[in-house]
Motif scaffolding. Sequence first.
Motif, PDB file in Angstrom:
ATOM      1  N   ALA A 158     -16.288  26.421 -10.012  1.00  0.00           N
ATOM      2  CA  ALA A 158     -16.387  27.400  -8.928  1.00  0.00           C
ATOM      3  C   ALA A 158     -16.604  26.705  -7.587  1.00  0.00           C
ATOM      4  CB  ALA A 158     -17.530  28.379  -9.208  1.00  0.00           C
ATOM      5  N   TYR A 159     -17.392  25.645  -7.577  1.00  0.00           N
ATOM      6  CA  TYR A 159     -17.647  24.902  -6.346  1.00  0.00           C
ATOM      7  C   TYR A 159     -16.359  24.270  -5.819  1.00  0.00           C
ATOM      8  CZ  TYR A 159     -19.208  21.110  -3.308  1.00  0.00           C
ATOM      9  OH  TYR A 159     -19.349  20.239  -2.253  1.00  0.00           O
ATOM     10  N   VAL A 160     -15.597  23.623  -6.690  1.00  0.00           N
ATOM     11  CA  VAL A 160     -14.357  22.968  -6.265  1.00  0.00           C
ATOM     12  C   VAL A 160     -13.369  23.988  -5.701  1.00  0.00           C
ATOM     13  CG1 VAL A 160     -12.360  21.647  -7.050  1.00  0.00           C
ATOM     14  CG2 VAL A 160     -14.644  21.041  -7.870  1.00  0.00           C
ATOM     15  N   ILE A 161     -13.206  25.119  -6.409  1.00  0.00           N
ATOM     16  CA  ILE A 161     -12.284  26.154  -5.927  1.00  0.00           C
ATOM     17  C   ILE A 161     -12.761  26.716  -4.592  1.00  0.00           C
ATOM     18  CG2 ILE A 161     -11.326  28.432  -6.418  1.00  0.00           C
ATOM     19  CD1 ILE A 161     -11.408  27.772  -9.359  1.00  0.00           C
ATOM     20  N   ALA A 162     -14.066  26.885  -4.445  1.00  0.00           N
ATOM     21  CA  ALA A 162     -14.615  27.412  -3.188  1.00  0.00           C
ATOM     22  C   ALA A 162     -14.316  26.471  -2.028  1.00  0.00           C
ATOM     23  CB  ALA A 162     -16.121  27.620  -3.335  1.00  0.00           C
ATOM     24  N   VAL A 163     -14.469  25.179  -2.235  1.00  0.00           N
ATOM     25  CA  VAL A 163     -14.195  24.210  -1.165  1.00  0.00           C
ATOM     26  C   VAL A 163     -12.717  24.226  -0.792  1.00  0.00           C
ATOM     27  CG1 VAL A 163     -14.155  21.762  -0.574  1.00  0.00           C
ATOM     28  CG2 VAL A 163     -16.141  22.715  -1.745  1.00  0.00           C
ATOM     29  N   VAL A 164     -11.850  24.194  -1.798  1.00  0.00           N
ATOM     30  CA  VAL A 164     -10.405  24.196  -1.542  1.00  0.00           C
ATOM     31  C   VAL A 164      -9.982  25.480  -0.835  1.00  0.00           C
ATOM     32  CG1 VAL A 164      -8.126  24.179  -2.613  1.00  0.00           C
ATOM     33  CG2 VAL A 164      -9.911  22.639  -3.464  1.00  0.00           C
ATOM     34  N   ALA A 185      -3.449  37.804   6.190  1.00  0.00           N
ATOM     35  CA  ALA A 185      -3.304  36.731   5.195  1.00  0.00           C
ATOM     36  C   ALA A 185      -4.585  35.918   5.092  1.00  0.00           C
ATOM     37  CB  ALA A 185      -2.125  35.833   5.570  1.00  0.00           C
ATOM     38  N   THR A 186      -5.215  35.653   6.230  1.00  0.00           N
ATOM     39  CA  THR A 186      -6.469  34.898   6.221  1.00  0.00           C
ATOM     40  C   THR A 186      -7.581  35.687   5.547  1.00  0.00           C
ATOM     41  OG1 THR A 186      -5.786  33.958   8.347  1.00  0.00           O
ATOM     42  CG2 THR A 186      -8.056  33.570   7.664  1.00  0.00           C
ATOM     43  N   THR A 187      -7.574  37.001   5.729  1.00  0.00           N
ATOM     44  CA  THR A 187      -8.578  37.850   5.073  1.00  0.00           C
ATOM     45  C   THR A 187      -8.466  37.760   3.561  1.00  0.00           C
ATOM     46  OG1 THR A 187      -8.543  39.389   6.948  1.00  0.00           O
ATOM     47  CG2 THR A 187      -9.474  40.192   4.883  1.00  0.00           C
ATOM     48  N   ILE A 188      -7.239  37.721   3.049  1.00  0.00           N
ATOM     49  CA  ILE A 188      -7.035  37.617   1.601  1.00  0.00           C
ATOM     50  C   ILE A 188      -7.585  36.285   1.086  1.00  0.00           C
ATOM     51  CG2 ILE A 188      -5.294  37.493  -0.216  1.00  0.00           C
ATOM     52  CD1 ILE A 188      -3.558  39.357   1.481  1.00  0.00           C
ATOM     53  N   VAL A 189      -7.259  35.194   1.785  1.00  0.00           N
ATOM     54  CA  VAL A 189      -7.769  33.879   1.379  1.00  0.00           C
ATOM     55  C   VAL A 189      -9.289  33.832   1.500  1.00  0.00           C
ATOM     56  CG1 VAL A 189      -7.687  31.399   1.841  1.00  0.00           C
ATOM     57  CG2 VAL A 189      -5.619  32.771   2.082  1.00  0.00           C
ATOM     58  N   SER A 190      -9.812  34.444   2.551  1.00  0.00           N
ATOM     59  CA  SER A 190     -11.262  34.468   2.760  1.00  0.00           C
ATOM     60  C   SER A 190     -11.962  35.220   1.635  1.00  0.00           C
ATOM     61  CB  SER A 190     -11.582  35.125   4.107  1.00  0.00           C
ATOM     62  OG  SER A 190     -12.977  35.218   4.313  1.00  0.00           O
ATOM     63  N   THR A 191     -11.345  36.289   1.147  1.00  0.00           N
ATOM     64  CA  THR A 191     -11.937  37.040   0.041  1.00  0.00           C
ATOM     65  C   THR A 191     -12.053  36.178  -1.209  1.00  0.00           C
ATOM     66  OG1 THR A 191     -11.023  39.114   0.910  1.00  0.00           O
ATOM     67  CG2 THR A 191     -11.707  39.088  -1.400  1.00  0.00           C
ATOM     68  N   ILE A 192     -10.993  35.423  -1.492  1.00  0.00           N
ATOM     69  CA  ILE A 192     -11.025  34.515  -2.650  1.00  0.00           C
ATOM     70  C   ILE A 192     -12.110  33.467  -2.470  1.00  0.00           C
ATOM     71  CG2 ILE A 192      -9.702  32.808  -3.940  1.00  0.00           C
ATOM     72  CD1 ILE A 192      -7.174  34.358  -3.184  1.00  0.00           C
ATOM     73  N   SER A 193     -12.166  32.883  -1.288  1.00  0.00           N
ATOM     74  CA  SER A 193     -13.182  31.868  -1.001  1.00  0.00           C
ATOM     75  C   SER A 193     -14.589  32.418  -1.161  1.00  0.00           C
ATOM     76  CB  SER A 193     -12.982  31.329   0.419  1.00  0.00           C
ATOM     77  OG  SER A 193     -14.027  30.462   0.792  1.00  0.00           O
ATOM     78  N   SER A 194     -14.821  33.607  -0.605  1.00  0.00           N
ATOM     79  CA  SER A 194     -16.163  34.206  -0.663  1.00  0.00           C
ATOM     80  C   SER A 194     -16.580  34.516  -2.095  1.00  0.00           C
ATOM     81  CB  SER A 194     -16.207  35.483   0.176  1.00  0.00           C
ATOM     82  OG  SER A 194     -15.983  35.201   1.546  1.00  0.00           O
ATOM     83  N   LEU A 195     -15.631  34.984  -2.906  1.00  0.00           N
ATOM     84  CA  LEU A 195     -15.945  35.310  -4.299  1.00  0.00           C
ATOM     85  C   LEU A 195     -16.402  34.070  -5.065  1.00  0.00           C
ATOM     86  CD1 LEU A 195     -13.103  37.832  -5.257  1.00  0.00           C
ATOM     87  CD2 LEU A 195     -15.539  38.326  -4.926  1.00  0.00           C
ATOM     88  N   PHE A 196     -15.727  32.955  -4.858  1.00  0.00           N
ATOM     89  CA  PHE A 196     -16.095  31.744  -5.593  1.00  0.00           C
ATOM     90  C   PHE A 196     -17.363  31.103  -5.028  1.00  0.00           C
ATOM     91  CE2 PHE A 196     -11.791  32.053  -7.250  1.00  0.00           C
ATOM     92  CZ  PHE A 196     -11.975  31.646  -8.559  1.00  0.00           C
ATOM     93  N   ILE A 197     -17.564  31.200  -3.721  1.00  0.00           N
ATOM     94  CA  ILE A 197     -18.823  30.690  -3.158  1.00  0.00           C
ATOM     95  C   ILE A 197     -19.997  31.516  -3.673  1.00  0.00           C
ATOM     96  CG2 ILE A 197     -20.142  30.339  -1.037  1.00  0.00           C
ATOM     97  CD1 ILE A 197     -17.565  29.764   0.409  1.00  0.00           C
ATOM     98  N   LEU A 198     -19.815  32.830  -3.697  1.00  0.00           N
ATOM     99  CA  LEU A 198     -20.872  33.700  -4.211  1.00  0.00           C
ATOM    100  C   LEU A 198     -21.100  33.444  -5.692  1.00  0.00           C
ATOM    101  CD1 LEU A 198     -22.836  36.031  -3.714  1.00  0.00           C
ATOM    102  CD2 LEU A 198     -20.963  37.625  -4.185  1.00  0.00           C
ATOM    103  N   GLY A 199     -20.010  33.275  -6.447  1.00  0.00           N
ATOM    104  CA  GLY A 199     -20.150  32.976  -7.873  1.00  0.00           C
ATOM    105  C   GLY A 199     -20.877  31.671  -8.112  1.00  0.00           C
TER     106      GLY A 199
END
Length: 325
Positions: A158-164, A185-199
Amino acid sequence: MGKAGRFACIFTPMAMTIASLICLIIVGLGGTNKNNGSLNNLYFFRANTTDINVKPGDLNIPQNALTDAFINRTTDVVKDALDVKDFYHVSLWNYCAGDFDNGADKVTYCSPRKNEFWFNPIDVWGLNNYSNIEQLFSEQLRDGLNAYRVAAKWMFIAYVIAVVATIVEIFVGIFALFSRIGSLATTIVSTISSLFILGFALTATILYSVLLGSFNEALEKYNVRGSLGRDMYVVVWLAVAFSLGAGIFWLFSSCCCSGRSNRIKYGDASGRKGPYERVDDNYGYRDGALNFKTGPGFQAPHHDVPLNNVGQKNTAYEPYRRADV
């Protein structure tokens, strides 16, 4: 609003995204340099073995004149036999160990960095060759360590995916400066990033909190105590806060802050709106009424506009022409 306003609208989420990435990088730097006191304070879990008290017989240490002579000094005997340090710090990639020097932590060793790292006290303390290890580590603690090993793997992924994802968010966010589609488009990527950082943050917090309880309960009789690293969790949850905040502002920029100039809506100083301007008075229309000029030799222009509509307000006729005419 114009491009300047669009830039100001994008600056806030971009800055928060960069701040989130910096926090994630700091998390990854924890425990990577034994000579850096600030990085040594970044750990998820700490095991304090300063006052460890285990009988040599529990570890199958041969009974001889040497162990009998030090039977009343079990702490030093056991720590020397196992090469146990005063404390152990568990970070993302590895662990660091050291001793107390005049009440201050002094890290003397950091293990090699490893993907999907998990702290195994049986290996670290060299207990693999002891036949009665079950007496030292209860079944509850051993089950907890097994669950910890599995969860630590997911936490690292989860950490690696969040950083990428956060890095990708920054690059995609550059295109958000030019259009609201870029913001979407940035909002969609940001949502993915936030989910993995939160996870990642939730996994780390819950995992080590549960491990702390099992660790202290199982090893309390040996005077071994565990604790959580406050600084690490502060940085982790700051990364979550910055990422969620950035996502909200990216979403806001996708529905607002169009970047179109107010000149199109309200016109410029001359009254022209966008590429159109009001026609000259000689064309016979001004303020919703006919105003043909009269005089010798003057002839009113013809525009093929039905006379029954000309001069009436709220008609389809607009007295504008292209500015380049």
